[in-house]
Design a protein around this motif. Structure first.
Motif, short mmCIF file in Angstrom:
data_model
loop_
_atom_site.label_atom_id
_atom_site.label_comp_id
_atom_site.label_asym_id
_atom_site.label_seq_id
_atom_site.Cartn_x
_atom_site.Cartn_y
_atom_site.Cartn_z
N ASP A 176 4.74 10.67 6.85
CA ASP A 176 5.56 10.26 5.71
C ASP A 176 4.69 9.47 4.73
O ASP A 176 4.21 8.38 5.07
N PRO A 177 4.48 9.97 3.51
CA PRO A 177 3.57 9.29 2.58
C PRO A 177 4.04 7.89 2.19
O PRO A 177 3.21 7.00 1.97
N GLN A 178 5.36 7.67 2.12
CA GLN A 178 5.86 6.35 1.74
C GLN A 178 5.61 5.33 2.86
O GLN A 178 5.23 4.18 2.58
N LEU A 179 5.82 5.75 4.10
CA LEU A 179 5.56 4.85 5.22
C LEU A 179 4.07 4.62 5.41
O LEU A 179 3.63 3.52 5.79
N GLN A 180 3.27 5.65 5.16
CA GLN A 180 1.82 5.47 5.18
C GLN A 180 1.40 4.43 4.14
O GLN A 180 0.55 3.58 4.40
N ARG A 181 2.02 4.52 2.96
CA ARG A 181 1.72 3.58 1.89
C ARG A 181 2.11 2.16 2.31
O ARG A 181 1.37 1.20 2.06
N TYR A 182 3.24 2.02 2.98
CA TYR A 182 3.67 0.70 3.43
C TYR A 182 2.67 0.11 4.43
O TYR A 182 2.32 -1.08 4.33
N LEU A 183 2.23 0.91 5.40
CA LEU A 183 1.28 0.42 6.39
C LEU A 183 -0.01 -0.07 5.72
O LEU A 183 -0.59 -1.08 6.12
N GLN A 184 -0.45 0.67 4.69
CA GLN A 184 -1.66 0.26 3.98
C GLN A 184 -1.43 -1.05 3.23
O GLN A 184 -2.27 -1.96 3.26
N ILE A 185 -0.27 -1.17 2.57
CA ILE A 185 0.05 -2.39 1.83
C ILE A 185 0.16 -3.58 2.77
O ILE A 185 -0.32 -4.68 2.48
N ARG A 186 0.78 -3.37 3.92
CA ARG A 186 0.92 -4.45 4.89
C ARG A 186 -0.45 -4.92 5.38
O ARG A 186 -0.68 -6.11 5.57
N GLU A 187 -1.35 -3.97 5.58
CA GLU A 187 -2.70 -4.32 6.02
C GLU A 187 -3.42 -5.11 4.92
O GLU A 187 -4.08 -6.12 5.21
N TRP A 188 -3.28 -4.69 3.67
CA TRP A 188 -3.87 -5.44 2.56
C TRP A 188 -3.31 -6.86 2.51
O TRP A 188 -4.05 -7.82 2.30
N GLY A 189 -2.00 -6.98 2.70
CA GLY A 189 -1.37 -8.29 2.65
C GLY A 189 -1.88 -9.21 3.75
O GLY A 189 -2.13 -10.40 3.52
N SER A 190 -2.03 -8.64 4.95
CA SER A 190 -2.55 -9.44 6.07
C SER A 190 -3.97 -9.88 5.80
O SER A 190 -4.35 -11.04 6.05
N GLU A 191 -4.77 -8.98 5.23
CA GLU A 191 -6.15 -9.32 4.90
C GLU A 191 -6.21 -10.40 3.82
O GLU A 191 -6.99 -11.35 3.92
N LEU A 192 -5.35 -10.26 2.80
CA LEU A 192 -5.37 -11.24 1.71
C LEU A 192 -4.94 -12.62 2.21
O LEU A 192 -5.50 -13.64 1.79
N THR A 193 -3.95 -12.65 3.11
CA THR A 193 -3.54 -13.94 3.68
C THR A 193 -4.71 -14.61 4.38
O THR A 193 -4.95 -15.82 4.20
N ALA A 194 -5.44 -13.83 5.16
CA ALA A 194 -6.60 -14.39 5.88
C ALA A 194 -7.68 -14.83 4.91
O ALA A 194 -8.26 -15.92 5.04
#
Length: 465
Positions: A176-194
């Motif tokens: 699912d491209p939308q869920l794939q996009r979410y997983l990528q955004i969540r990973e970016w968010g986790s990285e940015l927090t760190a």
């Protein structure tokens, strides 16, 4: 400091030792001493008179360490606790002390890389927010609603610190491209927090994180403020070794499968369980000589690869129900994978049932090394399998940690990351350290089952080549 091969000591269990309540230890305190002296303070001081016990330290992380040690003491001194569980709890407390030097020294940061990563991640998240009309990196009800509208089971919960966190079940192999996009955004968010936390908390070019070696319910390590493990996948270059040093990473190979194979015989019935034991032996042989995930994938159909088979196997092992798993990978695939597991390895469903029955009866749950585990709460007995397997994998990791410290010195310990240990050594000692790490991660679990590691020379930064 490098030791010889003979100097790399392991505390290895065996089915026979576990059944009799004994084991061997890479320390000066013998099991007999532990049986006679149950007070942990006395045991500690008798073993390490020159080193303060972790509950007596005054370093920056005293409060978090104390919380972990309180849990260990509670487990060891609980009702009907025996000498072996007390000894195992103390061993974990000792492992926390090994990281005292790294906590004090901190982790050296590549300033330029940190600033560049911060700018890049902000741009990526701002672009995604404009595209979607919602900042999916935020842990709030709006993100939960967005996920539910797209068929993903999601809820807003609190993490260990009390902060809101979106809990969601999404198969990372989803198409699912939308869920794939979410997983990528969540990973970016986790990285940015760190990255943000690192940028704000740097002192003298270093970051000082809270590292608890025994924090999760299974005893797994936890990092926070910041969680440096969030940088592992694509931002490892932010953390670097001292000039003239290199980093070496060693990851336990299929740790869960191997400790599972070692645990199976311990749940055999005293009499008339020959079929169970034969099946357990066959599973252990498959784990050590082949790849069960590949066998499961081959048996489950052409639309199941090793990655999906592994994800489904671990999900079922750790208590995820068929409907939830079906929601991630499709009910047909989930059903075929479940059938493949039952057909190829019939001992596993029996083992799962026996572990849950033990928890349901109120009998104590322990790891391979005898460390007492908490009872599942709210009658969720399916968690018992997770506790026992993950807890045992954590204790195997602890053995590797202690072996590494003995071989290379505790000052070499750089970072723990689930089943991976990263060490920092002089570049000139890199080849010798690789050999030492091979030995440190070679752990005999008994009955022909071993945990092995695969060392890799990374260079100066924490980035896979």
């Amino acid at each position: 400091m490098l030791s010889t091969a003979a100097g790399v000591l392991a505390r290895n269990p065996s089915a026979e030792a576990l059944a009799s309540g004994g084991t061997t230890y890479a320390t000066s305190t013998t099991p007999d001493t532990a049986r006679n002296v149950l007070d942990l303070n006395v045991i500690w001081r008798g073993r390490n008179p020159a080193i303060p016990a972790p509950w007596e330290t005054t370093e920056r992380t005293t409060k978090s360490i104390a919380a972990g040690v309180d849990k260990l003491l509670s487990q060891a001194r609980g009702q009907n606790a025996d000498a072996r569980s007390a000894q195992a709890a103390l061993t974990v407390a000792e492992e926390d002390v090994l990281w005292r030097g790294r906590r004090s020294k901190g982790w050296l940061v590549n300033r330029n890389s940190a600033l560049e990563a911060r700018q890049e991640l902000r741009g990526l998240l701002e672009g995604a927010t404009q595209e979607i009309g919602l900042d999916l990196s935020r842990h709030n009800n709006a993100t939960v609603r967005w996920l539910r509208e797209r068929g993903a089971a999601s809820d807003l919960k609190l993490d260990w610190s009390g902060a809101p966190k979106v809990a969601v079940d999404i198969d990372r192999s989803t198409e699912d491209p939308q869920l794939q996009r979410y997983l990528q955004i969540r990973e970016w968010g986790s990285e940015l927090t760190a990255v943000n936390t690192i940028a704000k908390s740097m002192a003298g070019g270093r970051v000082f994180a809270t590292l608890d070696i025994n924090r999760a319910v299974t005893g797994r390590a936890l990092m926070s403020r910041p969680n440096l493990n969030a940088l592992k996948k694509s931002r490892g270059e932010l953390l670097i070794a001292e000039p003239g040093n290199v980093l070496i990473s060693t990851d336990m190979k299929n740790a869960e499968l191997r400790v599972l194979a070692a645990l199976l015989p311990l749940y055999a019935r005293p009499h008339g369980d020959s079929d169970y034991l034969a099946s357990a032996e066959a599973f252990a042989q498959a784990v050590m000589e082949t790849d069960p995930y590949v066998h499961i994938a081959d048996h489950a159909g052409s639309d199941v690869d090793r990655k999906v088979a592994k994800m489904a196997f671990l999900a079922r092992t750790y208590g995820q129900g068929a409907p939830a798993l079906g929601g991630q990978i499709g009910s047909a695939r989930a059903s075929r994978i479940g059938q493949a597991i039952r057909t190829l390895y019939p001992v596993l469903p029996k083992f799962f049932d026996r572990v849950m029955a033990r928890a349901r009866s109120g009998a104590p749950l322990t790891t391979l090394w005898g460390r007492r585990l908490p009872a599942p709460d709210d009658g969720k007995y399916y968690k018992a399998v997770n506790y026992v397997v993950q807890g045992s994998a954590r204790d195997a990791f602890g053995v590797a940690m202690r072996n590494t410290s003995q071989a290379l010195g505790s000052e070499s310990l750089w970072l723990p990351a689930h089943d991976e240990i990263i060490v920092e050594v002089p570049a000139a000692s890199g080849a010798d350290a690789l050999g030492a790490m091979h030995l440190a991660f070679d752990i005999d679990l008994g009955r022909g089952v071993r945990v092995l590691g695969e060392p890799e020379l990374l260079g100066r930064s924490w980035s896979k080549q």
